[in-house]
Scaffold this motif. Structure first.
Motif, short mmCIF file in Angstrom:
data_model
loop_
_atom_site.label_atom_id
_atom_site.label_comp_id
_atom_site.label_asym_id
_atom_site.label_seq_id
_atom_site.Cartn_x
_atom_site.Cartn_y
_atom_site.Cartn_z
N LYS A 96 0.85 -1.19 0.00
CA LYS A 96 0.00 0.00 0.00
C LYS A 96 0.88 1.23 0.00
N GLU A 99 0.41 7.39 0.59
CA GLU A 99 -0.74 8.27 0.33
C GLU A 99 -2.05 7.59 0.73
N PHE A 102 -2.67 8.00 4.27
CA PHE A 102 -3.20 9.34 4.57
C PHE A 102 -4.68 9.41 4.21
N ILE A 103 -5.02 8.89 3.02
CA ILE A 103 -6.39 8.96 2.53
C ILE A 103 -7.34 8.21 3.48
N GLU A 104 -6.86 7.10 4.01
CA GLU A 104 -7.71 6.27 4.89
C GLU A 104 -7.62 6.69 6.36
N HIS A 105 -7.05 7.85 6.63
CA HIS A 105 -6.93 8.34 8.01
C HIS A 105 -6.16 7.38 8.90
N ARG A 106 -5.21 6.64 8.34
CA ARG A 106 -4.45 5.68 9.15
C ARG A 106 -3.34 6.37 9.95
N VAL A 117 4.03 16.61 3.27
CA VAL A 117 3.85 16.33 1.84
C VAL A 117 5.21 16.02 1.21
N VAL A 120 6.37 12.62 2.30
CA VAL A 120 5.68 11.57 1.53
C VAL A 120 6.39 11.35 0.19
N ARG A 121 6.78 12.45 -0.45
CA ARG A 121 7.46 12.31 -1.75
C ARG A 121 8.81 11.61 -1.57
N MET A 141 -0.13 5.73 -6.72
CA MET A 141 -0.76 6.60 -7.71
C MET A 141 0.30 7.37 -8.49
N ARG A 142 1.42 7.62 -7.82
CA ARG A 142 2.48 8.43 -8.42
C ARG A 142 3.79 7.66 -8.29
#
Lengths: 166, 389
Positions: A96, A99, A102-106, A117, A120-121, A141-142
């Motif tokens: 996984k 990102e 982050f999206i799933e509030h984990r 940010v 994350v990169r 995704m990226r």
């Protein structure tokens, strides 16, 4: 009982994977131009921590545009913490993206979100070196470009001792 | 499609309609408050609220007027010190997004007995603190801050807008009274209305979307499509209340699914050029939608129905609905420009060409960029900015 056993396995494996990620980030800060560019946006002495719910917390400090490991007493300017090992484990394993976490509030973030940010990169660049492209296509995704030598990265990762990154 | 995992929260009690302001006293008392701090930029609305306190054992502990735009850190720290010194126990914020965000900063500091709001920045990192009843009364229909977990606070020393995200920041009560938006000038009604529309569109298209946020977003878009032109040209109480509800619903939607590239770039415009947020968002919305079109096309196509109604939706061939949604949004912008003098270019919002690289560099590090469905590079953002000039 079985749940406990799985949790313990995740815990032990997660701890090892976290140390590999920590060493990878330090190694890449010496070889990958993308990581070096990102680190240019952090003030010298900036410390981040990543708590994946295993006993060890990854702590890194920016020193002269490079990442070095820092001690447990250093207070983090940016602290990223997973709410539970179950949310962290797929990210550590590479199945996984960060990102998605982050999206799933984990995760929770203490400190500037702009730094998060960038962090994350940097993690994503490390994933691009550590994971096969076919895995990344499914999970991320990226997919960032590798802007350094893969050989130099693995040489540092495998042969340099952890003390070299302190 | 149901996401693999999502979270949704909306704890706010909503008072909507005539004479809702007068019920604030009851809501404060019900929460055990006696000395609320009132933060406001309105002209006189606070008097309606304070006069309803009379004879109920309630008295304002602090009334702070003329709250500056963008919720600066220094102002918040000062108000928090006054809050403590005056023995306040609750907060009533009456104003636009900046006032409510200032109140959220105050709430954080008061609940955690902190001396600097910057120490509490981050996402979901703040644990529940002291119980401080918090009532928000929006006087614009756009920010949606009365129902969101987010506060954007200006760190003026570093020229940054900092995001604070915490479910504890969601106000306990949101009051939507027709009196509060009565004096809203057409230009502000237009720009804040576009801000609400952008919240709903980004909430529906960004990566954290979920079925509940979708429901709020589409309901908001439907109300905005119908009522935004009305509140700018010929405002009625019904249209104003509809827009206030739409703004709140868009707020609930993006509070739970977040926003994307439009907000990332608009935050950077605000941080660097002090561009009013709603103006920046209005100018950038359709340019960013064009950028996202290849990835978000299906979702834009779905939004044509709530935005333009069943006739336009049915008469547009399915493959053309996404583009039609963008052109319908552009048409709305033109109407708002004619009737409300809404800016259509960034150059009309005080942004100069030499600032664009700095804006692009800041936007790429904004938290909202992570949640945009299509990856954007600094070059992509520069291109969007140039088109919007």
């Amino acid at each position: 009982m079985r749940q406990d056993k799985f949790r313990r396995i995740k815990y032990i494996t997660g701890k090892k994977l976290l140390s590999i990620i920590q060493k990878s980030l330090c190694a890449l800060s010496r070889t990958d131009k993308g990581v070096i560019l990102e680190l240019g946006g952090f003030p010298d002495g900036f410390t981040f921590s990543l708590d994946a719910g295993v006993s060890d917390v990854m702590r890194l400090t920016v020193r002269e545009n490079r990442l070095v490991t820092s001690g447990a007493d250093d207070c983090a300017d940016l602290a990223v913490a997973f709410k539970d090992i179950t949310g962290a484990f797929p990210v550590l394993l590479g199945t996984k993206s960060i990102e998605s976490a982050f999206i799933e509030h984990r995760v929770t973030v203490s400190g500037g979100i702009d730094y998060a940010v960038s962090f994350v990169r940097i993690i994503n660049i490390a994933r691009a070196y550590l994971l096969p492209k076919r895995v990344l296509i499914k999970t991320d995704m990226r997919i960032p470009d590798k802007k350094g030598s893969v050989f130099a990265f693995y040489k540092n990762l495998i042969f340099l001792k952890e003390e070299a990154f302190r | 499609m149901i996401p693999e995992y999502y979270e949704f929260q909306n704890k706010t009690k909503i008072l909507s309609g005539k004479n809702a302001l007068e019920n604030i006293a009851f809501e404060l008392l019900a929460r055990g408050a006696k000395a609320p701090a009132i933060l406001t930029n309105s002209r006189g609305l606070e008097n309606i609220v304070t006069s309803s306190f009379e004879g109920k054992g309630l008295a304002a502990g602090l009334i702070r007027k003329n709250i500056p735009a963008d919720a600066p850190v220094k102002t918040i720290n000062q108000i928090a010190a006054d809050f403590k010194n005056n023995g306040c126990d609750s907060i009533v914020a009456i104003g636009g997004g900046s006032v409510i965000d200032t109140a959220k900063g105050l709430y954080l500091m008061a609940a955690h007995e902190s001396d600097d709001v910057l120490k509490l920045s981050g996402s979901e990192c703040v644990k529940a603190g002291k119980n401080i009843p918090f009532i928000a009364v929006p006087t614009t229909s756009g920010a949606g801050s009365e129902a969101t977990l987010a506060a954007v606070i200006a760190d003026e020393e570093n020229g940054k807008k900092l995001a604070f995200l915490s479910y504890s920041l969601v106000p306990d009560v949101a009051v939507l009274d027709v009196k509060t938006t009565k004096s809203l000038p057409p230009k502000l009604a237009a720009s804040t209305g576009m801000d609400a529309l952008t919240h709903a569109i980004e909430a529906y298209t960004c990566l954290q979307k979920n079925p509940l946020s979708d429901a709020y977003a589409t309901a908001a878009i439907s109300l905005i499509g119908e009522n935004l032109p009305l509140v700018v040209q010929n405002p009625t109480d019904d249209a104003r209340l509809a827009m206030a509800n739409a703004s709140l619903m868009a707020g609930v939607a993006f509070s739970n699914s977040m926003v994307g590239i439009v907000h990332a770039v608009a935050h950077a415009c605000g941080g660097i050029c002090k561009t009013p947020h709603a103006n920046a968002v209005a100018v950038l919305l359709t340019r960013c939608m064009e950028f996202n079109l290849d990835v978000c096309g299906e979702l834009y196509a779905e939004l044509l129905l709530p935005f333009s109604g069943p006739e336009i939706y049915a008469s547009t061939p399915a493959p053309k609905r996404a583009v039609r949604f963008i052109t319908e949004t552009q048409a709305l912008l033109q109407v708002l420009h004619r009737r409300g003098r809404l800016p259509l270019k960034l150059s009309e919002c005080g942004i100069t060409a030499e600032k664009l690289p700095r804006i692009a560099a800041a936007a790429i590090n904004d938290g909202a960029i992570l949640l945009n469905r299509k990856e954007a590079t600094e070059e992509d953002i520069m291109e969007i900015l140039i088109k919007a000039m």
